[in-house]
Design a protein around this motif. Structure first.
Motif, PDB file in Angstrom:
ATOM      1  N   ASP A 109     -26.969 103.962 -16.033  1.00 40.57           N
ATOM      2  CA  ASP A 109     -26.125 103.115 -15.185  1.00 40.57           C
ATOM      3  C   ASP A 109     -26.585 101.662 -15.229  1.00 40.57           C
ATOM      4  N   ILE A 130     -25.569 100.052 -18.543  1.00 41.43           N
ATOM      5  CA  ILE A 130     -24.135  99.731 -18.549  1.00 41.43           C
ATOM      6  C   ILE A 130     -23.875  98.487 -17.699  1.00 41.43           C
ATOM      7  N   LEU A 131     -24.503  98.441 -16.531  1.00 44.45           N
ATOM      8  CA  LEU A 131     -24.350  97.285 -15.654  1.00 44.45           C
ATOM      9  C   LEU A 131     -24.880  96.017 -16.312  1.00 44.45           C
ATOM     10  N   TYR A 132     -25.993  96.151 -17.013  1.00 43.29           N
ATOM     11  CA  TYR A 132     -26.582  95.005 -17.710  1.00 43.29           C
ATOM     12  C   TYR A 132     -25.630  94.484 -18.784  1.00 43.29           C
ATOM     13  N   ALA A 133     -25.080  95.408 -19.583  1.00 38.71           N
ATOM     14  CA  ALA A 133     -24.161  95.000 -20.644  1.00 38.71           C
ATOM     15  C   ALA A 133     -22.906  94.341 -20.075  1.00 38.71           C
ATOM     16  N   TYR A 134     -22.442  94.845 -18.931  1.00 35.73           N
ATOM     17  CA  TYR A 134     -21.218  94.309 -18.320  1.00 35.73           C
ATOM     18  C   TYR A 134     -21.456  92.930 -17.724  1.00 35.73           C
ATOM     19  N   MET A 135     -22.593  92.732 -17.064  1.00 40.52           N
ATOM     20  CA  MET A 135     -22.850  91.480 -16.359  1.00 40.52           C
ATOM     21  C   MET A 135     -23.486  90.404 -17.229  1.00 40.52           C
ATOM     22  N   GLY A 190     -24.081  90.933 -20.888  1.00 39.35           N
ATOM     23  CA  GLY A 190     -23.714  91.004 -22.296  1.00 39.35           C
ATOM     24  C   GLY A 190     -24.899  91.279 -23.199  1.00 39.35           C
TER      25      GLY A 190
END
Length: 242
Positions: A120, A123-128, A130
């Motif tokens: 999780d 995923i959050l890191y990639a979303y916020m 990049g």
């Protein structure tokens, strides 16, 4: 299984007793803790060299999800010391071999929750943030995305950690000493937590703050890990005396 009430004095007594145990078993306690310090150094080095610097606090928090299982080694050291036996690698091995096999089932749950949190958080890191590398020197100038990531990953991790803490805080010591089966140990742990909710939540906050802070300042973990492990054992004995 009778449960004794805990107070804030119980926490201070446990911390004092834990520190005395560290002093009595200094060499082997630091040696055992060094295994996890070295592992943490490798993980942090990989994060920093890959430009995943903002992920470091989440990685530090994730250790709290795996921490309960390693207590068996410290329990073995403490038991050997109290019995007047040699405290060495054999004491650590004895702590694991003497524990109930159900401890490993609980360890699998810890591992599963660890994987859920790390996935999780990634995923959050990639979303916020990049895929752009963020180096240590760029933390202050990288914008608000870092603070948002740290905030929301902390919220997610805190929820998972609280769930695990309730079911394992007193279940792990019971399983280490074979005083209960898995189901009974978890039930007793939940009863102790909710029967002493304020005191146990203060203890949870102290554990989280000291452990995460020590992981981020990694050499401190050599001392705080055995200290808090032994203190947890004394607090468990106060709540569930033999």
């Amino acid at each position: 299984m009778p449960i004794q009430p805990l107070s804030l004095d119980s926490l201070f007594d446990a911390l004092a007793a834990g520190w005395r145990m560290v002093q009595q078993t200094l060499a082997i306690s630091l040696a055992y803790a060094a295994i996890f310090v070295i592992g943490g150094a490798i993980i942090f080095s990989l994060l920093l060299t890959q430009g995943w610097t903002p992920f470091a606090p989440a990685a530090a928090g994730a250790f709290m999800l795996l921490g309960p299982v390693i207590l068996a080694g410290f329990f073995g050291i403490a038991k050997a010391n109290e019995a007047g036996e040699p405290v060495g690698l054999a004491a650590i091995a004895s702590g694991f071999s003497a524990a109930s096999r159900s401890l490993w089932a609980l360890g699998l749950v810890c591992g599963l929750l660890f994987m859920i949190f790390v996935t999780d958080a990634a995923i959050l890191y990639a979303y916020m943030l990049g895929g752009t590398p963020i180096w240590f020197g760029e933390l202050l100038s990288a914008g608000g995305g870092i603070s948002h990531f740290v905030l929301w990953s902390s919220v997610s991790g805190a929820f998972i950690a609280l769930l695990l803490y309730v079911v394992s805080a007193f279940a792990v010591p019971l399983l280490c000493e074979r005083r209960a089966g898995l189901v009974q140990a978890v039930v007793v742990s939940v009863r102790v937590v909710f029967g002493n909710f304020l005191v146990v939540m203060v203890w949870a906050f102290l554990l989280a703050a000291l452990m995460i802070g020590s992981i981020l300042l990694l050499p401190l973990l050599l001392w705080t890990l055995p200290w808090l492990a032994y203190a947890s054992r004394f607090l468990y004995r106060a709540a569930l005396p033999e």
